[in-house]
Design a protein around this motif. Structure first.
Motif, PDB file in Angstrom:
ATOM      1  N   UNK A  79      40.941  37.902  51.407  1.00  0.00           N
ATOM      2  CA  UNK A  79      42.212  37.579  52.052  1.00  0.00           C
ATOM      3  C   UNK A  79      43.372  37.794  51.084  1.00  0.00           C
ATOM      4  N   UNK A  80      43.137  37.495  49.795  1.00  0.00           N
ATOM      5  CA  UNK A  80      44.228  37.637  48.825  1.00  0.00           C
ATOM      6  C   UNK A  80      43.808  38.426  47.578  1.00  0.00           C
ATOM      7  N   UNK A  81      42.550  38.841  47.503  1.00  0.00           N
ATOM      8  CA  UNK A  81      42.072  39.537  46.308  1.00  0.00           C
ATOM      9  C   UNK A  81      42.831  40.819  46.026  1.00  0.00           C
ATOM     10  N   UNK A  82      43.082  41.592  47.104  1.00  0.00           N
ATOM     11  CA  UNK A  82      43.752  42.879  46.920  1.00  0.00           C
ATOM     12  C   UNK A  82      45.194  42.702  46.456  1.00  0.00           C
ATOM     13  N   UNK A  83      45.830  41.592  46.856  1.00  0.00           N
ATOM     14  CA  UNK A  83      47.211  41.341  46.400  1.00  0.00           C
ATOM     15  C   UNK A  83      47.224  41.176  44.887  1.00  0.00           C
TER      16      UNK A  83
END
Lengths: 210, 485
Positions: free
Chosen positions: B62-66
């Motif tokens: 959910x937020x890893x790529x950010x």
């Protein structure tokens, strides 16, 4: 990071306790793997008439012309509780908010604010209510001045409140500093720690123990 | 003095005796939290803040790529990818036969971007159909990634779950995740300390979930005031590891920075032999270290609370904060605020027991482990959910699912009318994809009953897995103790 030294702006009150980050930005409004494009999703569940829609709900404070151009948010206790999503801060920031004033903040949200140049200012609940009452009479005529260096929130009348702020977040905000840059200056200390710790707690260092 | 090890713990006892000399932690009136903190200080910063070494970092799609994308864009590298992990849990499809496609609009991009950036950075990735995939706070202890005495951070507020291991584990934002990845450290303000003494023993049919909800209902959703919270006392010692994880999980809903439970024989028995746990000589040394982490008798805390666990009853939420909970036999408080009641379609004084439910959900990092599923299956065996109730079970990890299936639990769930899913966070939160029928009243073993948390207009009542099962069978909120007796 844009430094924040002081700001004079319209403030908007949303004095409910325990406003969670799902409410600040519902997960369904987080549609890209970036940090932008989030302002329209801010408070989407309260701000729009229907889920997923964009028809403003007139009663919601952010939709009221009297609070136009608000850059300071007054909130209830434990603001930003729930999910750790930094998108809550990014959405507030993209909407123009630079300061949130509340009796208390959820710990992760507090940290996320500081890392993004947004001030989480803690004032007692009674002070927040007093501020909201004065502002409510005429928000545009009663902008707040928030001074990070002096740690004060001041009404146009001169009435002022002091808020606590530890030196680390204060320096970060005033300087618009990047925490990673600061820490990388301590690389030697980090290396020294790791060298010692690898001997003392080898089980922590996966892939090196066998 | 510690209790003697339970029967079968002779090996642990031997380790303890042999390694008494391996004194890594000074015992001088320190608290569990203080000992772990001091062990990890790389440098003191101003005002009691410190640069703390971070032993484990866990990301999710959910937020890893950010975080990983932002790190790469700044030209920075992950300091030690061998201690950084990533899992697909938040928005993955949990329906059988899943791939990258998800019901969340645009969800596939989160999965593919996280996979690309995690692999490029050299992280260990538990991908969608990896046999070790599962909810982060279920698989990290399962695999021995989270360990007693370690520091572990993740961009997920329920990271405090892993404090049950005696780890200093807490949730952070994306910027902090970047910082931890790049430097192996975080700049942390030292929190105040809070010890919650849970005396007495839980009654039959009452669980760690009820204990947590009772505590939060009594002291408020902000009650822990950002403290590092240690759960201690007879009731905590009596909990198994999975129940301890449930309890620590709820510290997030109490506004604690984190929660911890001192490592004891229960902890060491749980950890020993797990994939990334130390072995042989390293185990002996680690175990000796961990046994010294417990708060010393003279340890001082900034605040202390006490709750008699024997007085706790099954709890169910009535409002839109976990603090807005009451006993299952109780009523909506007369002084309840109007706004949550309007959302929940309730009125002051209304009884909770007997309130019709449309759906029942078993899952989440709070209550989806094998012991949870076993207890639910024991109630469901030979029974069926009420007509019209949509019932879903999402095991906490692929390993939990396999273990449950090996015991035949899936057959009991299915025979009772439950859907049996692949593992993930699933309908604990609504990301724009799957939800319950509009307007549904849901009894849920999850952790948050916020407005819209499970979907726009969905009315969530959080409760123990037992209460969810009993309510699914009754078709209305029910007291699980009645099923047992």
């Amino acid at each position: 990071m844009t430094p924040l030294t002081s700001i004079t702006a319209v403030a908007v009150p949303l004095l409910l306790d325990n406003i969670d980050t799902d409410t600040i930005i519902p997960s369904r409004e987080i549609r890209s793997t970036g940090k932008t494009g989030l302002a329209a999703g801010l408070f989407a569940g309260w701000r729009y008439q229907a889920p997923g829609g964009r028809e403003p709900a007139p009663a919601f404070v952010l939709n009221q012309p009297r609070y136009a151009r608000a850059r300071i948010l007054l909130a209830g206790g434990n603001f930003g509780c729930g999910s750790s999503r930094e998108h809550a801060v990014w959405a507030l920031g993209e909407h123009g908010i630079r300061v949130v004033i509340a009796p208390s903040f959820a710990p992760i949200f507090f940290g996320n604010c500081v890392r993004n140049g947004m001030l989480p200012a803690v004032l007692p609940a009674a002070a927040v209510h007093d501020l909201a009452q004065v502002i409510d009479a005429d928000p545009q005529a009663n902008p707040l001045t928030v001074d990070v260096r002096a740690q004060t929130v001041t009404l146009p009348t001169g009435r002022s409140w002091h808020f606590p702020l530890e030196s680390e977040p204060k320096l970060m905000l005033l300087g618009g500093l990047d925490a990673i840059d600061l820490t990388l200056q301590m690389q030697q200390r980090i290396d020294a720690f790791l060298e010692r710790d690898r001997l003392e707690r080898p089980w922590i260092y996966l892939g090196t123990e066998r | 003095m510690r209790d003697r090890g339970a029967p079968g713990d002779a090996r642990l006892a031997r380790d303890r005796e042999r390694d008494g000399a391996a004194d890594l932690t000074k015992s001088s009136g320190g608290s569990l939290f203080g000992k772990i903190w001091e062990r990890h200080v790389v440098a003191e910063l101003s005002d009691g803040a410190a640069l703390l070494a971070i032993d484990r970092i866990f990301l999710h799609e959910r937020t890893g790529a950010v975080a990983l994308g932002s790190l790469a864009a700044a030209g920075r590298r992950v300091l030690d990818p061998r201690r950084a992990f990533c899992v697909m849990d938040h928005i993955v499809d949990t329906r059988p036969g899943r791939g990258d496609r998800t019901l969340m609009p645009g969800g596939q991009a989160f999965i593919s971007e996280t996979r690309r950036t995690a692999l490029a950075a050299g992280l260990t990735l538990y991908d969608v159909n990896d046999p070790e995939q599962g909810i982060m706070h279920v698989i990290s202890p399962e695999l021995g990634i989270g360990l007693p005495g370690c520091t572990l951070v993740a961009p997920d507020s329920h990271t405090c779950t892993q404090g049950a291991l005696g780890a200093l584990a807490w949730g952070i934002g994306s910027s902090e995740a970047e910082h931890a990845l790049a430097t192996g450290t975080l700049r942390v303000r030292r929190p105040r300390s809070l010890r919650v003494n849970l005396t007495g023993r839980l009654a039959a049919g009452v669980t760690a979930k009820d204990l947590g909800l009772a505590l939060i209902a009594r002291h408020g959703a902000g009650g822990a005031k950002g403290c590092a919270l240690e759960f201690a006392g007879e009731a905590v010692a009596a909990l198994d590891m999975e129940a301890r994880m449930t309890l620590c999980n709820l510290a997030s809903e109490f506004s604690a920075m984190t929660a911890l439970i001192a490592p004891d024989d229960v902890t060491l028995s749980y950890v020993q032999g797990r994939r990334h746990a130390p072995r042989a000589d390293a185990w002996s040394k680690a175990a000796a270290h961990w046994r010294q982490l417990a708060s010393d008798p003279g340890a001082r805390f900034d605040e202390e609370l006490t709750l008699d666990a024997s007085t706790v009853e099954p709890m169910v939420s009535w409002g839109v904060s976990p603090a807005q909970s009451a006993t299952v036999t109780g009523v909506v408080p007369g002084a309840a605020p109007q706004r949550p009641l309007a959302y929940m379609g309730l009125r002051p004084g209304q009884a909770l027991r007997g309130l019709p439910v449309d759906a029942a959900f078993i899952g989440s990092c709070t209550n989806s482990r094998l012991s949870d599923l076993r207890r639910v299956a024991a109630l469901l065996a030979g029974r069926h959910v009420a007509r019209g109730v949509a019932a879903i079970c999402v095991p906490g990890s692929s390993a939990v699912k396999r273990a449950a299936e090996a015991e035949g639990l899936d057959r009991i769930f299915r025979a009772a009318g439950f859907e049996w899913r692949e593992s993930g966070c699933s309908m604990c939160f609504h990301a724009g994809g799957e939800s319950f029928r509009p307007g549904s009243r849901v009894i849920s073993s999850t952790n948050r009953n916020f407005e819209g948390r499970q979907g726009p207009g969905i009315r969530t009542h959080i409760a123990s897995p037992e209460t969810v099962a009993a309510s699914a069978i009754a078709g209305s909120i029910a007291d699980p103790r009645e099923l047992v007796s």
